[in-house]
Design an enzyme around this catalytic site. Structure first.
Site, PDB file in Angstrom:
ATOM      1  N   CYS A  14      29.757   5.506 -24.576  1.00  0.00           N
ATOM      2  CA  CYS A  14      30.825   5.573 -23.585  1.00  0.00           C
ATOM      3  C   CYS A  14      30.604   6.756 -22.660  1.00  0.00           C
ATOM      4  CB  CYS A  14      32.197   5.636 -24.228  1.00  0.00           C
ATOM      5  SG  CYS A  14      32.523   7.204 -25.019  1.00  0.00           S
ATOM      6  N   ASP A 433      24.198   6.695  19.216  1.00  0.00           N
ATOM      7  CA  ASP A 433      23.210   7.199  20.144  1.00  0.00           C
ATOM      8  C   ASP A 433      22.937   6.090  21.161  1.00  0.00           C
ATOM      9  OD1 ASP A 433      21.334   9.230  20.862  1.00  0.00           O
ATOM     10  OD2 ASP A 433      19.763   7.870  20.182  1.00  0.00           O
ATOM     11  N   ASP A 637      18.264   6.866  15.879  1.00  0.00           N
ATOM     12  CA  ASP A 637      17.004   6.249  15.502  1.00  0.00           C
ATOM     13  C   ASP A 637      16.236   7.062  14.465  1.00  0.00           C
ATOM     14  OD1 ASP A 637      16.183   8.231  17.177  1.00  0.00           O
ATOM     15  OD2 ASP A 637      15.611   6.891  18.803  1.00  0.00           O
ATOM     16  N   ASP A 641      16.931  12.355  16.240  1.00  0.00           N
ATOM     17  CA  ASP A 641      18.322  12.698  15.995  1.00  0.00           C
ATOM     18  C   ASP A 641      18.555  13.277  14.607  1.00  0.00           C
ATOM     19  OD1 ASP A 641      18.800  11.528  18.510  1.00  0.00           O
ATOM     20  OD2 ASP A 641      18.863   9.558  17.570  1.00  0.00           O
TER      21      ASP A 641
HETATM   22  N1  ATP Z   1       8.954  13.069  29.258  1.00  0.00           N
HETATM   23  C1  ATP Z   1       9.951  12.958  30.131  1.00  0.00           C
HETATM   24  N2  ATP Z   1       9.724  12.459  31.350  1.00  0.00           N
HETATM   25  C2  ATP Z   1      10.697  12.331  32.240  1.00  0.00           C
HETATM   26  N3  ATP Z   1      11.963  12.670  32.013  1.00  0.00           N
HETATM   27  C3  ATP Z   1      12.284  13.168  30.819  1.00  0.00           C
HETATM   28  C4  ATP Z   1      11.299  13.336  29.816  1.00  0.00           C
HETATM   29  N4  ATP Z   1      11.924  13.843  28.741  1.00  0.00           N
HETATM   30  C5  ATP Z   1      13.211  13.967  29.051  1.00  0.00           C
HETATM   31  N5  ATP Z   1      13.441  13.586  30.307  1.00  0.00           N
HETATM   32  C6  ATP Z   1      14.719  13.584  31.008  1.00  0.00           C
HETATM   33  O1  ATP Z   1      15.701  14.220  30.220  1.00  0.00           O
HETATM   34  C7  ATP Z   1      16.779  13.308  29.948  1.00  0.00           C
HETATM   35  C8  ATP Z   1      17.319  13.583  28.581  1.00  0.00           C
HETATM   36  O2  ATP Z   1      16.340  13.292  27.605  1.00  0.00           O
HETATM   37  P1  ATP Z   1      16.731  13.115  26.093  1.00  0.00           P
HETATM   38  O3  ATP Z   1      15.481  12.888  25.339  1.00  0.00           O
HETATM   39  O4  ATP Z   1      17.586  14.243  25.709  1.00  0.00           O
HETATM   40  O5  ATP Z   1      17.663  11.828  26.077  1.00  0.00           O
HETATM   41  P2  ATP Z   1      17.339  10.275  26.189  1.00  0.00           P
HETATM   42  O6  ATP Z   1      16.201   9.942  25.288  1.00  0.00           O
HETATM   43  O7  ATP Z   1      17.222   9.864  27.604  1.00  0.00           O
HETATM   44  O8  ATP Z   1      18.701   9.617  25.672  1.00  0.00           O
HETATM   45  P3  ATP Z   1      19.301   9.557  24.200  1.00  0.00           P
HETATM   46  O9  ATP Z   1      19.908  10.868  24.000  1.00  0.00           O
HETATM   47  O10 ATP Z   1      20.291   8.461  24.295  1.00  0.00           O
HETATM   48  O11 ATP Z   1      18.160   9.243  23.272  1.00  0.00           O
HETATM   49  C9  ATP Z   1      16.193  11.946  30.125  1.00  0.00           C
HETATM   50  O12 ATP Z   1      17.184  11.000  30.476  1.00  0.00           O
HETATM   51  C10 ATP Z   1      15.209  12.175  31.254  1.00  0.00           C
HETATM   52  O13 ATP Z   1      15.863  12.118  32.487  1.00  0.00           O
HETATM   53 MG    MG Z   2      16.209   9.787  22.736  1.00  0.00          MG
END
Ligand code: ATP
Ligand code: MG
Ligand code: CU1
Length: 754
Positions: A14, A433, A637, A641
């Site tokens: 138990c 997200d 994802d 995050d």
């Molecule tokens: N490699 C990159 N080339 C061009 N722009 C970029 C790049 N990385 C980030 N950014 C810019 O920065 C912003 C924020 O990027 P971040 O990765 O924080 O979010 P996300 O992937 O767009 O969205 P989420 O937060 O929903 O995943 C993007 O929307 C983009 O405009």
């Molecule tokens: Mg992202």
């Protein structure tokens, strides 16, 4: 560095036994934490390998009088063979034999005492059938052979200075037996009619063993999920060796082997397709009901079913490295873990048994003093001891947790522990997200606009600069830019970039062909003092169409913008609506800019949006929501995050395909389908509801039974609880708890909407 070992336990009767094993383990030097689960018959021990080894842990459990076997996951195939076999354990067979013999003897004893018990003379029963000495001889094997385990358990508990339900049964039945023994062999000198209670003891022992036998069988069924998962494993694989196709045992497949799969066959191990095409049914592992198209370069999961075509793949993961093995391991661990609600039950059992013994002694004394009738005092005390057994209490949560987590796995929802399963039903706010969760996560460049009249006005040239930089970035947006450039015929391979830097949440920068190039958000450009007015109107227009706009500057001059679209997943709108109907607050979280985020949110019918949140601020955003006193779940994802997932009360990672991102999350949704968020919460609600019913079933017998057995109703209606009925009720309470837990196996997504 802490390590974890899981042990299969044996000999617990138990929940109090589980408690005492836990005590033993916690006292070992080197054991940092442990939890013993009675329902799963498992112990999970976190230990410091420098101080103690699993063998020593197992030995200390043995020394306490229980059995322990180390569940070694080295030999996955052997383990899977063991587990897929039906769980007809030796314990179960022994119990059956004892119930059978105890049952026959009990019936004989009962028939013998019928005339006495009912007070009706029955001519067909010879008088010798009720002879005390015959009854004594019949009872001895039941008391000491069938009932041996109660004495053993009571003794084990005594060594740990505790008392368990075995103590109660041993005490109760011994009292009835030895009292009868005294009456049989020392004839009373008084004029009182002293009956014997042999049949009471025999019937109680038999009934409780019967309950345990049912319980044992039913407990075996709570782990069918694992057995089903293991059963998915293919037995053999067809491997190409020296140009020949050879069929080999699955255990002999090595990473790197080329495996051939024909239509209708199971895929034996995980790997990557090198030749051929097909559709694969992955429902058994991911919960995704639609067959998935596969072509060279795509990953396949072992144990899934190949449908149409035949193909060759290179084995990448075998044995315990496969997705299936990891799922099984995770589910096993989850099934063995303890839900917070169980701590209540554990605490109750801790003081319950001593309290019951006290009540029984008091009952005995009070009745003896007030009525001067020894037999009445004895029968009430025995009744209290038997009815008060807390065994059902120890089964209430673990059995439901086992069925619940198994059910989750069946629907592609991997729940890391009972705690997450319990917390999920309390979620008030759910944060989604944007990219990859609400949207497909497959961005494509749809628009391109250059500032006219500048010196580098050549669109293709600009695209080339952009794609050269972006080919250094892993961001999904970067991949979209590279793909677009390639489609326009730009050669992206030529690359002489210097000082490449990615600024999280803003963009990327580098020197290409001696020029300083920036690609990123408008906001970032403003801080860099790059004028963005020239393309402002276009940008706004695209953003309102829910496109992400990225800006390109060369040598501090704005040159072009690109519009990037990422469509909502087909189920997003419906799922958001269902979540709201379930009473949850839905929040969208994204690093994307306000306008784009707002447009996507509007499409998905989400009112609360937190946009322009940089990756390193996402965890803080969750914390902010929690500060309002809300229980917050985060769905992401799983890769970018991770901190936010860990910060949330319940972190749900979308693990797409074979990429099971288990580490940071509490719950992994193996298929990308958002519907499983709803299913996970519904499953949690259903499981918690089930646990509450179980606790009710476990308590109700004790709450009603103890006062009645103590004789509270006797002065009014002459009502007493016969110890045999108490035994039946006790056995029934455990059986009803396990049976109720098994009801959870019928859980269907959508069927438990509240
Ligand atoms: N490699 C990159 N080339 C061009 N722009 C970029 C790049 N990385 C980030 N950014 C810019 O920065 C912003 C924020 O990027 P971040 O990765 O924080 O979010 P996300 O992937 O767009 O969205 P989420 O937060 O929903 O995943 C993007 O929307 C983009 O405009
Ligand atoms: Mg992202
Ligand atoms: Cu019991």
């Amino acid at each position: 560095m802490t390590q974890t070992v899981t042990l299969k336990l044996d000999g617990m009767s138990c929940a109090a036994c589980a408690n005492s094993i836990e005590k033993v383990l916690k006292n070992l030097a080197g054991v940092e934490d442990c939890s013993v689960n009675f329902g799963a018959e498992q112990a999970t021990v976190h230990y410091n390998p420098e101080q103690i080894q699993p063998k020593a842990v197992a030995a200390s459990i043995d020394a306490a009088g229980f059995g322990a076997e180390i569940l070694d996951d080295q030999d996955w195939y052997k383990l899977s063979d063991n587990l897929t076999q039906s769980p007809s354990s030796t314990t179960s067979q022994q119990l059956r034999l004892k119930v059978l013999i105890g049952g026959i003897i009990s019936v004989l004893l009962m028939v013998g005492s019928l005339p006495m018990m009912t007070g009706i003379p029955m001519a067909w029963i010879p008088a010798w059938a009720h002879h005390p000495i015959l009854q004594f001889i019949l009872t001895v094997p039941v008391q000491f052979w069938c009932g041996y385990s109660f004495y053993g358990g009571a003794l084990k508990a005594l060594k740990q200075r505790t008392a368990t339900m075995d103590t109660l049964i041993a005490l109760g039945t011994s009292a009835a037996f030895f009292y009868s023994l005294v009456v049989t062999f020392i004839p009373a000198g008084t004029d009182q009619d002293l009956g014997v209670y042999y049949e009471t003891s025999a019937v109680v022992i038999t009934l409780i063993l019967l309950g345990r036998w049912f319980e044992d069988r039913a407990k075996g069924q709570t782990s069918t999920a694992i057995r089903q998962l293991m059963g998915l494993q293919a037995k053999t694989a067809r491997v190409i060796q020296d140009g020949q196709v050879v069929e080999i045992e699955i255990a002999s497949v090595q990473p790197g082997d080329t495996v051939l799969v024909r239509p209708g066959e199971k895929i034996p191990v995980d790997g990557e397709i090198i030749e051929g095409q097909s559709t694969v049914d992955e429902a058994m592992v991911t919960g995704e009901s639609q067959p998935v198209q596969k072509q060279p370069g795509d990953l396949v999961i072992g144990a899934t079913l190949n449908k149409t075509g035949s193909f060759q793949f290179r084995a990448t993961h075998v044995g315990k490295e496969t997705v299936l093995a990891q799922i099984v391991k995770l589910v096993q661990e989850a099934q063995g873990s303890k839900a917070p609600i169980q701590r209540l039950a554990d605490q109750v059992t801790g003081w319950f048994v001593p309290a019951v013994i006290t009540i029984a002694v008091l009952t005995f004394i009070v009745w003896l003093l007030t009525t001067q009738t020894l037999s009445l005092a004895l029968i009430t005390a025995v009744g209290v001891l038997i009815i008060a057994c807390p065994c059902a209490l120890g089964l209430a949560t673990p059995t439901s947790v086992m069925v619940g987590t198994g059910k989750g796995a069946e629907h592609g929802i991997l729940i890391k522990g009972a705690e997450s399963l319990e917390l999920a039903h309390k979620i008030q706010t759910i944060v989604l997200d944007k990219t990859g969760t609400l949207t497909e996560g497959k961005p494509t460049v749809t628009d391109f606009m250059a500032v006219k009249g500048t010196s580098h006005g050549n669109e293709l040239h600009l695209l080339q600069l952009a794609s050269i930089i972006e080919s250094h970035s892993e961001h999904p947006l970067a991949e979209a830019v590279v793909r677009y450039a390639q489609a326009q015929g730009v050669d992206v391979s030529l690359s002489d970039t210097q000082n490449f830097a990615a600024i999280a949440g803003q963009g990327v920068q580098a020197q290409v062909q001696g020029r300083q190039v920036y690609i990123g958000t408008q906001r970032w450009f403003q801080t860099l003092k790059i004028k963005t007015d020239a393309l402002q109107t276009y940008a706004h227009q695209w953003e309102i169409q829910s496109k992400t706009v990225i800006w390109l500057a060369v040598d501090h001059q704005l040159e072009a913008i690109m519009g990037i679209a990422d469509a909502l997943k087909p189920t997003s709108i419906e799922v958001v609506q269902t979540l709201k109907q379930m009473g949850l607050e839905v929040v969208m979280l994204t690093g994307d800019n306000q306008r784009t985020a707002g447009a996507i949110a509007a499409q998905a019918h989400i009112e609360q949006v937190k946009a322009e949140v940089r990756p390193d601020q996402k965890a803080a955003a969750i914390q902010q929501l929690q500060a309002n006193g809300h229980i917050v779940a985060m769905v992401g994802d799983g890769i970018n995050d991770a901190p936010a997932l860990a910060q949330a009360d319940v972190g749900m990672a979308i693990g797409t395909g074979t990429d099971v991102a288990i580490a940071a999350s509490d719950i992994t949704l193996i298929s990308g389908d958002l519907q499983s968020i709803v299913t996970a919460i519904q499953l949690s609600r259903a499981t918690m509801g089930n646990i509450r019913q179980n606790l009710f079933f476990a308590f109700i017998y004790n709450i009603i039974g103890i006062p009645v057995a103590a004789g509270i109703l006797y002065p009014f209606w002459g009502l007493l609880l016969n110890p045999m009925i108490a035994g039946a009720a006790m056995a029934f309470s455990s059986v009803s708890v396990v049976t109720n837990a098994l009801r959870l196996r019928r859980f269907q997504p959508g069927s438990f909407r509240q």
